[in-house]
Structure formats: structure tokens, C-alpha cells
Design an enzyme around this catalytic site. Structure first.
Site, short mmCIF file in Angstrom:
data_model
loop_
_atom_site.label_atom_id
_atom_site.label_comp_id
_atom_site.label_asym_id
_atom_site.label_seq_id
_atom_site.Cartn_x
_atom_site.Cartn_y
_atom_site.Cartn_z
N LEU A 1 -5.48 -38.69 18.63
CA LEU A 1 -6.06 -39.91 18.06
C LEU A 1 -5.09 -40.52 17.04
CD1 LEU A 1 -8.36 -41.92 17.46
CD2 LEU A 1 -9.28 -40.22 15.85
N GLU A 2 -4.52 -39.66 16.20
CA GLU A 2 -3.58 -40.14 15.18
C GLU A 2 -2.33 -40.74 15.84
OE1 GLU A 2 -4.86 -36.72 11.92
OE2 GLU A 2 -3.13 -36.44 13.25
N LEU A 3 -1.84 -40.09 16.91
CA LEU A 3 -0.65 -40.60 17.60
C LEU A 3 -0.91 -41.97 18.22
CD1 LEU A 3 2.21 -40.25 18.75
CD2 LEU A 3 1.18 -39.05 20.70
#
Length: 570
Positions: free
Chosen positions: A481-483
Site C-alpha cells: 500500500l505504501e509503495l
């Protein structure tokens, strides 16, 4: 009757030939007097014997008892035949020393011979007669005489040529003039005046072929004489000057070393002068080239302007010049009816330039060595050079950018990666380099929505640092999700940069965002023990990817020693 005349003529002609063949002065075929006439037009041809070969005229010869006999050889034949003077309407006749055709036909082409003889004397000469056809524009293979007019010289005239003797002075013929195909009528500066054509002011545009057609009656018949000549407008004598030598001149020096080829052009301009003999020649030490021992070659070329002004170029060539040759005097001479001029060429031996072979080689070698050293230094220390420039001249990116964190760290949530992030990365980046890190598990408040807080933290950060490992690429993790959020933010807004740190090697992955990121972004690899030293290449690469920030680094030896010892224990 005609057959009888032919037999008798051939008989007597054979007798004459057999009697006089051994003692007749034969002047041969006079090709210089080739006569060309148009088909279906009258022609009168005088026997050339009285014009060029004998010292007496026809009347004197006739009074002395000499007889003029005509015969001919048809085209492409060898047999000589008597001329038939009994054709209808006397188409071919002879009057004293003149042979008449009223008119000519194409098959009259051949070689005609006139023989002057008696029982003790014989002389003969042959000449070619060519009957040619013309088209409606008076074009034909006939060789045309050339008449030259001076440009802008006042009124000048040309006269219809070769019409004398065809009709008596009492007959008034009709004369029509043409330029090319066009009848001359109402021309600006060209006026027909009977046998003459007047040019008020001759211009270059008046160059061309001019034809006069003379029509006259004779014995109830009408004959036409067509005469064409070429008009060439040439330079006026009012503008004529003595020869002008353009080369050699005072501005060009011919420097040669012994053994080289010496080429000296002599270029001379001659104004057009009627019947002037233009001459160009070289002298070497006052002598003509043929009178000296050196091997000299002279080549000449000639060109003409539209008004027949002439430019002559003579190139003097010596294949292998010697030191003695370079000391000689080379003079170009020119002469015309306007005068004579001369110009000497400046020839000298070339002084060889000093050769700094060793110095040049050393200088070039030193330059190459310096360039190689600079390339090697840059290749080895480019990270240090970039960091030095950023530290002293870089602009602080953190001023007024509205960001709270320098780096958001994205990593797989397991014990090994967490230890690497919390102890190693955080310890060096925050404690050594003074960057402010955002670590979700450390900085997030309990009870919040993970997705919203993740996106909020990423938007507040200047860089997204992705710690790659096999656990990172598992589907459905917060790390992915962060990527995705970071890459989307970087692509759409451009207010965050993504840094890829490979903690452990990642095999083929089905995560397309990661595949795309690894294609376009540089991956900084962690190499275990080799990378733990804070001044090592791994940390310098990471620093270059970080935002430029004017924050004092911790420099106490104690803190550095503690940090390094703590890293060694990780």
C-alpha cells in the site's frame, strides 16, 4: 539525238583524257573551296583555276587558243562524266568561266572539274559542290559565315552576301530579311534597307542567324536566292584596353620547398580587337623555357566572354623544383594590338617551421594523462564530489515546502526488517545525518485508520524509502500500500521521490508497481557488514538520494564511536 550527243561526248572526252592524262597539271580536289547551295535555287560557280592557280584570266586563255572543259563525278561514284548542257530549259549551262545551275537539284551534288587545255598545255582542278535542303526556318547543315558587330557602337550594317552576278543591275529584286524564323518588321533597332540590314545600336540580344531572301525574274521564270549569316556582337574598340595580367600579382607569393611541384598560373584578360593577335608567354631569367635546361611544362587554356573578350591562362609547371629554381626570375608576358605588358611572379624557398616533436608529444601525453586521472577520480569519488557540492552550494529543500518528515520508511513487518529499519537506518539517518524519519509503527497514534494515516504520512514526507526484501512483495501487506501510494504521488504530483534500498535480493515478482519502479529507479544495495560503516559507499549513495538539508551533523567522536559500535552489533 540526245543519245548520239552522249556517245560523241564520251568518245571525244576519252580521246582528250588519253592524250592529256600524262601531261596535264592536276591541282587535285580543292576541298577548301567546297561550295554549298540550296536545292531549287540558282547557283553560279566560277572555275577556280583563274582565281587561285593561274596567273592569267579567262579572256587571255581564250585568246591563246585554250579551251575550258567541264566534267563531274557523282556523289559516291568514281567515274568522271561530261556535264550535260542540253537539259530542258538550259538548267545547266556554261558562260565563259562560269558554270550555271537554274536551279540546282539534290542529285547535282558531286565533285566538279574544270580543265583548261589545248594540244600543248593542260591544267585542271576539282572542287566539291553540295546541294542541301533547308526547312521553313532556313535551318540546314550549311556552314554559315559570321559577321561581327561592335556593341553599342552606332549604326552598323550587314549586306546580303553572294548575290552579285545573278541578275543585271536593271533588275530590281525583292529582298526580305528574317531573324531566325521571324520576318524583320517593326523591330526596335533593326531596319531592313534593301540588300542591307541596319543595326541602330547593336546589343547582345541581336546575336543570331539572319537570312535574306532575294527574289528576281529571269526569262519569264522567278528565282529565289537564300543567304544566311550569323551575327555576333563583340566588344567595342572604344572600350578596348591593353592586356591585363590578373596573375601573377603582388599579393601572392609562391613558397615551395625543394622537391615539391611548382605551379605558377599566368592569367591575362584581352579586350576584343578585330584581327588582333593575342599572345601570352613566359620567360625564366630572361630566356624562353625552351632555351634553358630545367624541365618546364606549360599548359594553356582559353575562354571567351559573351562579347568575345578573351581570357588566357598559361600554367608554368616544374615537377620537382630545386633550390636554384626557386632563385630564378619567372616573368609572364602578354601582347595584343593595344600593347605589351609583363609581370614577375614572387617565388621563394619556404623556411621550414621548427619542429617541437618531443615537446608536443610530452604535452599531449600529459594532457591525456590528466584527463584519464580526472575521469578516474570522478568515477571513484563522484559521490564525495556531489556531497561536497550539496554541503557547500546546495539549496535547502526543506525550507517552506510544507513537509514534516524527510523520509517515510516502508518495509516488511517482520523481526529482521524491523530491526534493520529501527536500529540501522534510523540510527544513522537520524543520529548521524540529522534527517527526520517517519516510521509508521513508531509515529502513528493508536486507534487510527491505517490507510488514511499511511497516505497522510506519505504526503507529509519528502522521500519514500522502500526497503526491499522477499517479504515485501507479499500481496495485501501494508508495505505494498505504501509503495503504490508513493509511486502514484510521484507520478501524478511529483512532490515525493521514491528511494529503493535492497535489503535482501528479491526474485521475480508479480507486483507490477515494483517491476516498474525497479526499471526506472536506481536500487541501492545493502551488502551486510560492508555497508555498516557510516562513511561507506552505501550511506553516501543514500545521502545523494536524500533531500538537501542544511542541518548540522553530529560530529563528537563519542557519538560517532557509539553509533558505529552499535551498528557493528546489529
Amino acid at each position: 539525238m540526245t543519245l548520239l550527243w552522249c556517245v560523241v561526248s564520251l568518245y571525244f572526252y576519252g580521246i582528250l583524257q588519253s592524250d592529256a592524262s600524262e601531261r596535264c597539271d592536276d591541282w587535285g580536289l580543292d576541298t577548301m573551296r567546297q561550295i554549298q547551295v540550296f536545292e531549287d535555287e540558282p547557283a553560279r560557280i566560277k572555275c577556280p583555276l583563274f582565281e587561285h592557280f593561274l596567273k592569267f584570266n579567262y579572256s587571255t586563255a581564250h585568246s591563246a587558243g585554250l579551251t575550258l572543259i567541264w566534267y563531274w563525278t557523282r556523289q559516291d561514284r568514281d567515274l568522271e562524266e561530261p556535264i550535260n548542257f542540253r537539259l530542258p530549259e538550259n538548267r545547266i549551262s556554261k558562260e565563259k568561266d562560269v558554270l550555271w545551275f537554274r536551279p540546282t537539284l539534290l542529285n547535282d551534288t558531286g565533285n566538279y572539274t574544270c580543265m583548261l587545255r589545248n594540244t600543248t598545255y593542260c591544267s585542271k582542278v576539282a572542287f566539291p559542290l553540295e546541294v542541301v535542303q533547308k526547312d521553313s526556318c532556313f535551318n540546314s547543315p550549311m556552314k554559315l559565315p559570321v559577321h561581327k558587330l561592335y556593341i553599342e557602337y552606332g549604326i552598323q550594317r550587314i549586306t546580303c552576301p553572294n548575290v552579285d552576278g545573278y541578275f543585271p543591275s536593271s533588275v530590281k529584286p525583292t529582298i526580305t530579311w528574317y531573324m531566325g524564323c521571324y520576318k524583320i518588321q517593326n523591330f526596335n533597332n533593326v531596319i531592313p534597307e534593301g540588300m542591307n540590314l541596319s543595326f541602330l545600336i547593336a546589343l547582345i540580344s541581336n546575336n543570331g542567324n539572319y537570312t535574306c531572301v532575294v527574289t528576281y525574274p529571269e526569262n519569264g521564270r522567278t528565282f529565289h536566292l537564300t543567304r544566311t549569316l550569323t551575327v555576333k556582337v563583340v566588344g567595342s574598340p572604344k572600350n578596348a584596353v591593353p592586356p591585363v595580367i590578373h596573375s601573377p600579382n603582388d599579393h601572392v607569393v609562391y613558397e615551395k620547398e625543394p622537391g615539391e611541384e611548382l605551379l605558377i598560373p599566368c592569367t591575362v584578360y584581352f579586350s576584343f580587337l578585330m584581327d588582333s593577335r593575342n599572345e601570352v608567354w613566359w620567360t625564366i631569367d630572361g630566356k624562353k623555357p625552351d632555351d634553358i635546361t630545367i624541365d618546364v611544362t606549360i599548359n594553356e587554356s582559353i575562354s571567351h566572354s559573351r562579347t568575345e573578350d578573351e581570357t588566357r591562362t598559361q600554367i608554368l609547371s616544374i615537377k620537382k623544383v630545386t633550390s636554384e629554381d626557386l632563385k630564378r626570375s619567372y616573368v609572364c608576358h602578354a601582347r595584343s594590338a593595344k600593347g605589351e605588358v609583363a609581370k614577375a611572379a614572387k617565388v621563394k624557398q619556404k623556411v621550414p617551421a621548427p619542429r617541437y616533436t618531443v615537446e608536443l608529444a610530452c604535452g599531449f601525453g600529459a594532457t591525456v594523462l590528466l584527463v584519464v586521472i580526472l575521469i578516474v577520480v570522478y568515477h571513484v569519488y563522484w559521490l564525495e564530489m556531489v556531497l561536497f557540492y550539496r554541503a557547500h552550494f546546495g539549496t535547502d529543500e526543506t525550507i517552506l515546502d510544507g513537509k514534516e518528515y524527510d523520509i517515510y520508511v516502508s518495509y516488511a513487518r517482520n523481526a529482521e526488517e524491523e530491526e534493520f529499519v529501527l536500529l540501522t537506518l534510523r540510527g544513522v539517518l537520524e543520529n548521524e545525518f540529522g534527517y527526520k524519519l517517519c516510521i509508521f509503527d513508531r509515529d502513528s497514534l493508536p486507534g487510527g485508520i491505517v490507510t488514511d494515516e499511511t497516505l497522510s504520512f506519505i504526503q507529509k514526507s519528502r522521500r519514500l524509502l522502500v526497503v526491499l526484501s522477499p517479504n515485501y512483495v507479499l500481496q495485501g501487506t501494508q508495505a505494498l500500500l505504501e509503495l503504490k501510494a508513493g509511486l502514484e504521488n510521484m507520478a501524478s504530483r511529483g512532490n515525493i521521490n521514491v528511494i529503493l534500498v535492497q535489503y535482501k535480493a528479491v526474485k521475480e515478482t508479480k507486483v507490477k508497481e515494483l517491476k516498474r519502479a525497479k526499471t526506472v529507479l536506481t536500487v541501492i544495495k545493502w551488502k551486510g557488514e560492508k555497508s555498516k560503516y557510516p562513511q561507506g559507499r552505501f550511506w553516501k549513495q543514500l545521502q545523494v538520494a536524500m533531500p538537501v538539508k542544511k542541518s548540522p551533523r553530529r560530529s563528537s567522536s563519542d557519538e560517532q564511536g557509539l553509533s558505529y559500535s552499535s551498528l557493528k552489533n546489529v
